[in-house]
Scaffold this motif. Structure first.
Motif, short mmCIF file in Angstrom:
data_model
loop_
_atom_site.label_atom_id
_atom_site.label_comp_id
_atom_site.label_asym_id
_atom_site.label_seq_id
_atom_site.Cartn_x
_atom_site.Cartn_y
_atom_site.Cartn_z
N LEU A 1 -27.90 -44.37 35.11
CA LEU A 1 -26.45 -44.46 35.22
C LEU A 1 -25.98 -43.73 36.46
O LEU A 1 -26.45 -42.62 36.75
CB LEU A 1 -25.78 -43.86 33.98
CG LEU A 1 -24.25 -43.87 33.95
CD1 LEU A 1 -23.71 -45.29 33.90
CD2 LEU A 1 -23.75 -43.05 32.76
N ILE B 1 -22.33 -42.63 38.52
CA ILE B 1 -20.87 -42.52 38.47
C ILE B 1 -20.40 -41.95 39.79
O ILE B 1 -20.84 -40.87 40.21
CB ILE B 1 -20.42 -41.61 37.31
CG1 ILE B 1 -20.93 -42.15 35.97
CG2 ILE B 1 -18.90 -41.48 37.29
CD1 ILE B 1 -20.66 -41.23 34.78
N LEU C 1 -16.76 -43.82 28.73
CA LEU C 1 -18.00 -44.06 28.02
C LEU C 1 -17.65 -44.37 26.57
O LEU C 1 -17.11 -43.52 25.86
CB LEU C 1 -18.88 -42.80 28.10
CG LEU C 1 -20.30 -42.86 27.56
CD1 LEU C 1 -21.16 -43.82 28.37
CD2 LEU C 1 -20.91 -41.45 27.58
N PHE D 1 -13.96 -42.58 34.69
CA PHE D 1 -15.04 -43.30 34.04
C PHE D 1 -14.97 -43.12 32.53
O PHE D 1 -14.87 -42.00 32.02
CB PHE D 1 -16.39 -42.79 34.55
CG PHE D 1 -17.58 -43.57 34.07
CD1 PHE D 1 -18.05 -44.64 34.80
CD2 PHE D 1 -18.21 -43.24 32.88
CE1 PHE D 1 -19.16 -45.36 34.37
CE2 PHE D 1 -19.30 -43.95 32.43
CZ PHE D 1 -19.77 -45.02 33.18
N LYS E 1 -22.93 -41.62 22.45
CA LYS E 1 -21.98 -41.17 23.46
C LYS E 1 -22.01 -39.65 23.62
O LYS E 1 -22.14 -39.13 24.74
CB LYS E 1 -20.56 -41.61 23.09
CG LYS E 1 -20.38 -43.09 22.90
CD LYS E 1 -18.94 -43.45 22.58
CE LYS E 1 -18.40 -42.78 21.34
NZ LYS E 1 -19.12 -43.20 20.10
N ARG F 1 -23.26 -52.76 28.65
CA ARG F 1 -22.58 -53.35 29.81
C ARG F 1 -21.81 -52.26 30.54
O ARG F 1 -21.29 -51.34 29.93
CB ARG F 1 -21.61 -54.45 29.34
CG ARG F 1 -21.20 -55.46 30.41
CD ARG F 1 -22.34 -56.41 30.72
NE ARG F 1 -21.88 -57.53 31.50
CZ ARG F 1 -21.74 -57.54 32.83
NH1 ARG F 1 -22.00 -56.45 33.53
NH2 ARG F 1 -21.34 -58.62 33.47
N GLU F 2 -21.76 -52.34 31.84
CA GLU F 2 -20.95 -51.41 32.62
C GLU F 2 -20.35 -52.11 33.82
O GLU F 2 -20.82 -53.16 34.25
CB GLU F 2 -21.80 -50.22 33.08
CG GLU F 2 -22.91 -50.56 34.07
CD GLU F 2 -23.62 -49.32 34.58
OE1 GLU F 2 -22.92 -48.45 35.16
OE2 GLU F 2 -24.84 -49.23 34.41
N ILE G 1 -27.19 -48.80 27.45
CA ILE G 1 -25.94 -49.25 28.05
C ILE G 1 -25.90 -50.76 27.94
O ILE G 1 -26.68 -51.48 28.57
CB ILE G 1 -25.84 -48.81 29.52
CG1 ILE G 1 -25.76 -47.28 29.59
CG2 ILE G 1 -24.61 -49.43 30.18
CD1 ILE G 1 -25.69 -46.72 31.00
N GLN H 1 -13.44 -47.55 35.47
CA GLN H 1 -14.83 -47.96 35.35
C GLN H 1 -15.33 -47.57 33.97
O GLN H 1 -14.98 -46.49 33.47
CB GLN H 1 -15.68 -47.25 36.42
CG GLN H 1 -17.07 -47.81 36.63
CD GLN H 1 -17.11 -48.93 37.64
OE1 GLN H 1 -16.09 -49.23 38.27
NE2 GLN H 1 -18.26 -49.55 37.82
N ILE H 2 -16.10 -48.44 33.31
CA ILE H 2 -16.54 -48.12 31.95
C ILE H 2 -18.01 -48.47 31.75
O ILE H 2 -18.59 -49.25 32.50
CB ILE H 2 -15.71 -48.87 30.88
CG1 ILE H 2 -16.01 -50.38 30.92
CG2 ILE H 2 -14.22 -48.60 31.04
CD1 ILE H 2 -15.52 -51.13 29.69
N ALA H 3 -18.58 -47.86 30.71
CA ALA H 3 -19.90 -48.25 30.21
C ALA H 3 -19.81 -48.32 28.70
O ALA H 3 -19.27 -47.41 28.06
CB ALA H 3 -20.97 -47.25 30.64
N THR I 1 -14.70 -39.96 26.93
CA THR I 1 -15.06 -40.81 25.80
C THR I 1 -14.04 -40.62 24.69
O THR I 1 -13.51 -39.53 24.50
CB THR I 1 -16.48 -40.52 25.28
OG1 THR I 1 -16.80 -41.46 24.27
CG2 THR I 1 -16.61 -39.12 24.72
#
Length: 251
Positions: free
Chosen positions: A31, A33, A41, A39, A49, A221-222, A219, A210-212, A197
């Motif tokens: 990952l 960032i 999560l 960001f 998480k 999808r991000e 993970i 931006q996310i994951a 989160t």
């Protein structure tokens, strides 16, 4: 692709297993960032998480792989590394019997600030977070929302370059939630990287760029939130979340 020189967080081939194989595990997670990012999560209960957040902040130590914050390896127990980031945990992380100002004095000193720096920064944070009038009262008598604000003030007392936030607004009223999110956005404008989160997906959608999505230690999808919503044809983060992680009950 984000270059390594502009990374707030760089995780490479991360492996982690709880003793006895209880809880979520990570096997070769990667990952990145970028600095200055907001960001998010996200994932169901038990998705990993908080485990990943604890690995990024050094509260847990990876079995294999590396976690770097701004180019420095986490888990070295170095105060220089610890000063790079702040952490606002879901559980309250302060001394209940002390006042906000006493808590800030203690944690400010722990981060190596001098008395003048602590006094100036404490006054600033107490004013911003609406705690000036209760600055000398015991935190144990505060409402949940006020305690959340004390938790946040402690997390940013040392002006960290990265701020980790685990459910920072859980249990607060709408006004407090709005004020906290507004302040976080202001911090980000000043250059602080936010790693957040929450189960408050509507709130998250307004904060995170931006996310994951994490599930079962992976993970799923991000990417940029807007791009993912467009790609999957969803209107909001909740729809995307359910599409990618399912609608079944989670423990």
């Amino acid at each position: 692709m984000v270059s390594k020189t502009s990374l707030a967080v760089n995780i490479e081939n991360l492996c982690f297993h709880y003793p006895g194989n209880s809880g979520v595990t990570y096997d070769g997670l990667n990952l990145r960032i970028a600095e200055g990012e907001r960001f998010g999560l996200f994932g169901p209960n038990g998705a990993g998480k908080t485990t990943l957040m604890n690995l990024m902040t050094g509260l847990l130590v990876a079995d294999k792989g590396t976690v770097e914050l701004l180019g420095h390896k986490i888990g070295t127990k170095s105060k220089a590394v610890n000063k790079l980031f702040g952490f606002v945990p879901q559980d309250f992380s302060f001394y209940q019997e002390l006042s906000p100002i006493e808590n800030l004095e203690f944690f400010g000193a722990w981060y190596g600030l001098n008395r003048k720096q602590i006094a100036q920064r404490s006054a600033e944070l107490l004013e911003i977070l609406g705690l000036t009038e209760v600055s000398h009262k015991a935190v144990e008598n505060f409402s949940g929302g006020m305690k959340r604000r004390v938790n946040l003030a402690i997390g940013v007392i040392h002006n960290p370059r990265i701020l980790f936030l685990d459910e920072p607004t859980v249990g607060v009223d709408v006004q407090t939630r709005h004020a906290i999110i507004h302040y976080l956005k202001q911090l980000n404008k000043q250059g602080t990287t936010l790693i957040y989160t929450s189960h408050q997906l509507a709130e998250a959608e307004g904060l995170c760029e931006q996310i994951a999505l994490v599930d079962k230690g992976e993970i799923v999808r991000e990417g940029k939130l807007d791009s993912l919503l467009e790609e999957y044809g969803h209107q909001d983060l909740e729809e995307l979340f359910l599409n990618l992680t399912g609608k079944d009950y989670r423990n």
